[in-house]
Scaffold this motif. Structure first.
Motif, mmCIF file in Angstrom:
data_model
loop_
_atom_site.group_PDB
_atom_site.id
_atom_site.type_symbol
_atom_site.label_atom_id
_atom_site.label_comp_id
_atom_site.label_asym_id
_atom_site.label_seq_id
_atom_site.Cartn_x
_atom_site.Cartn_y
_atom_site.Cartn_z
ATOM 1 N N UNK A 22 0.803 -1.218 0.000
ATOM 2 C CA UNK A 22 0.000 0.000 0.000
ATOM 3 C C UNK A 22 0.834 1.266 0.000
ATOM 4 N N UNK A 23 2.059 1.182 -0.519
ATOM 5 C CA UNK A 23 2.947 2.342 -0.542
ATOM 6 C C UNK A 23 2.779 3.126 -1.845
ATOM 7 N N UNK A 24 2.871 4.453 -1.793
ATOM 8 C CA UNK A 24 2.769 5.249 -3.025
ATOM 9 C C UNK A 24 4.028 5.092 -3.870
ATOM 10 N N UNK A 25 3.851 5.021 -5.180
ATOM 11 C CA UNK A 25 5.003 4.873 -6.075
ATOM 12 C C UNK A 25 4.604 5.307 -7.477
ATOM 13 N N UNK A 26 5.601 5.596 -8.277
ATOM 14 C CA UNK A 26 5.414 5.857 -9.699
ATOM 15 C C UNK A 26 6.095 4.748 -10.478
ATOM 16 N N UNK A 27 5.523 4.402 -11.623
ATOM 17 C CA UNK A 27 6.098 3.382 -12.508
ATOM 18 C C UNK A 27 6.821 4.057 -13.663
ATOM 19 N N UNK A 28 8.025 3.595 -13.929
ATOM 20 C CA UNK A 28 8.777 4.096 -15.070
ATOM 21 C C UNK A 28 9.192 2.901 -15.917
ATOM 22 N N UNK A 29 8.689 2.862 -17.137
ATOM 23 C CA UNK A 29 8.950 1.727 -18.029
ATOM 24 C C UNK A 29 10.323 1.839 -18.672
ATOM 25 N N UNK A 30 11.018 0.710 -18.730
ATOM 26 C CA UNK A 30 12.371 0.662 -19.287
ATOM 27 C C UNK A 30 12.398 -0.286 -20.476
ATOM 28 N N UNK A 31 13.004 0.158 -21.576
ATOM 29 C CA UNK A 31 13.305 -0.727 -22.703
ATOM 30 C C UNK A 31 14.667 -1.346 -22.414
ATOM 31 N N UNK A 32 14.668 -2.593 -21.966
ATOM 32 C CA UNK A 32 15.919 -3.220 -21.527
ATOM 33 C C UNK A 32 16.896 -3.445 -22.668
ATOM 34 N N UNK A 33 16.382 -3.692 -23.843
ATOM 35 C CA UNK A 33 17.279 -3.946 -24.973
ATOM 36 C C UNK A 33 18.011 -2.664 -25.377
ATOM 37 N N UNK A 34 17.251 -1.561 -25.454
ATOM 38 C CA UNK A 34 17.837 -0.282 -25.854
ATOM 39 C C UNK A 34 18.425 0.488 -24.681
ATOM 40 N N UNK A 35 18.107 0.041 -23.440
ATOM 41 C CA UNK A 35 18.534 0.752 -22.220
ATOM 42 C C UNK A 35 18.023 2.194 -22.217
ATOM 43 N N UNK A 36 16.752 2.327 -22.610
ATOM 44 C CA UNK A 36 16.138 3.650 -22.689
ATOM 45 C C UNK A 36 14.848 3.700 -21.878
ATOM 46 N N UNK A 37 14.547 4.889 -21.358
ATOM 47 C CA UNK A 37 13.252 5.137 -20.733
ATOM 48 C C UNK A 37 12.267 5.545 -21.820
#
Length: 204
Positions: A22-37
């Motif tokens: 139940x903790x507040x958080x933000x999700x940030x998606x990562x392209x693991x192959x390109x190492x990019x957000x």
């Protein structure tokens, strides 16, 4: 807090933990192959290891390595009982499970995702994982979860590994305790929420 994740990767485990806590958080998606957000930024500037999960804390520090992240999450929400108390015998059992999952399951799954590894090599690693699953199936006899009657962060991690087994078409039908366990964990509302947010409902 900010969780850097890739859909269906091992970052699913701390994602489940955050929701269960139940903790507040933000999700940030990562392209693991390109190492990019998603915004094009270089993920290696966030996490030089280049892997997920990574959890950015409110004080600006970055925490990596799933088994450590989920224990920290559990400790931040102690009232949710996602991990036994620090220094207790049960806490060491939880750490035993987290280490078993990360070394005996997670690391043996890794080569099977390789596009260049030969099929016979992948079969070797699959046999190793299946043997570990068989051990867990026996351990789950008479238990709802890995630690007994209560869900812990280790269960979110094992569920993530079982979702990988689904993706790779593992036949676990000879392991009824493990099959029942996976269904029990998958039915948890916060697990469903994590799967939905990552676009993984079919993984359940």
């Amino acid at each position: 807090m900010k969780l850097y994740y890739s859909p269906g990767a091992c970052s699913l485990s701390p994602h489940i933990a955050l929701l269960e806590a139940g903790l507040p958080y933000d999700l940030v998606k990562v392209d693991l192959r390109a190492k990019k957000l998603e915004n094009g930024d270089d993920y290696l500037k966030v996490n030089p290891k280049g892997q997920v999960p990574a959890l950015s804390l409110d004080n600006g520090e970055l925490l990596t390595e799933g088994p450590v992240i989920v224990q920290m999450i559990a400790d931040k929400a102690a009232g949710k009982n996602l991990a036994p108390a620090r220094d207790s015998a049960e806490r060491y059992k939880l750490q035993e499970w987290l280490n078993f999952i990360t070394t005996e399951l997670h690391k043996n799954f890794g080569p099977m995702f390789s596009p260049v590894l030969a099929d016979d090599a992948k079969a070797f690693f699959k046999d190793r994982v299946m043997a570990k699953f068989k051990y867990i199936d026996g351990t789950l006899a008479g238990r709802d979860y890995l630690m007994g009657k209560h869900f812990t962060v280790a269960d979110g991690y094992l569920f993530t590994m079982l979702s990988w087994a689904d993706r790779m078409k593992f036949d676990l039908s000879a392991m009824p305790n493990l099959v029942a366990y996976k269904a029990l964990v998958a039915a948890r509302p916060k697990v469903q929420e994590a799967l939905t947010k990552e676009g993984l409902m079919k993984a359940a």
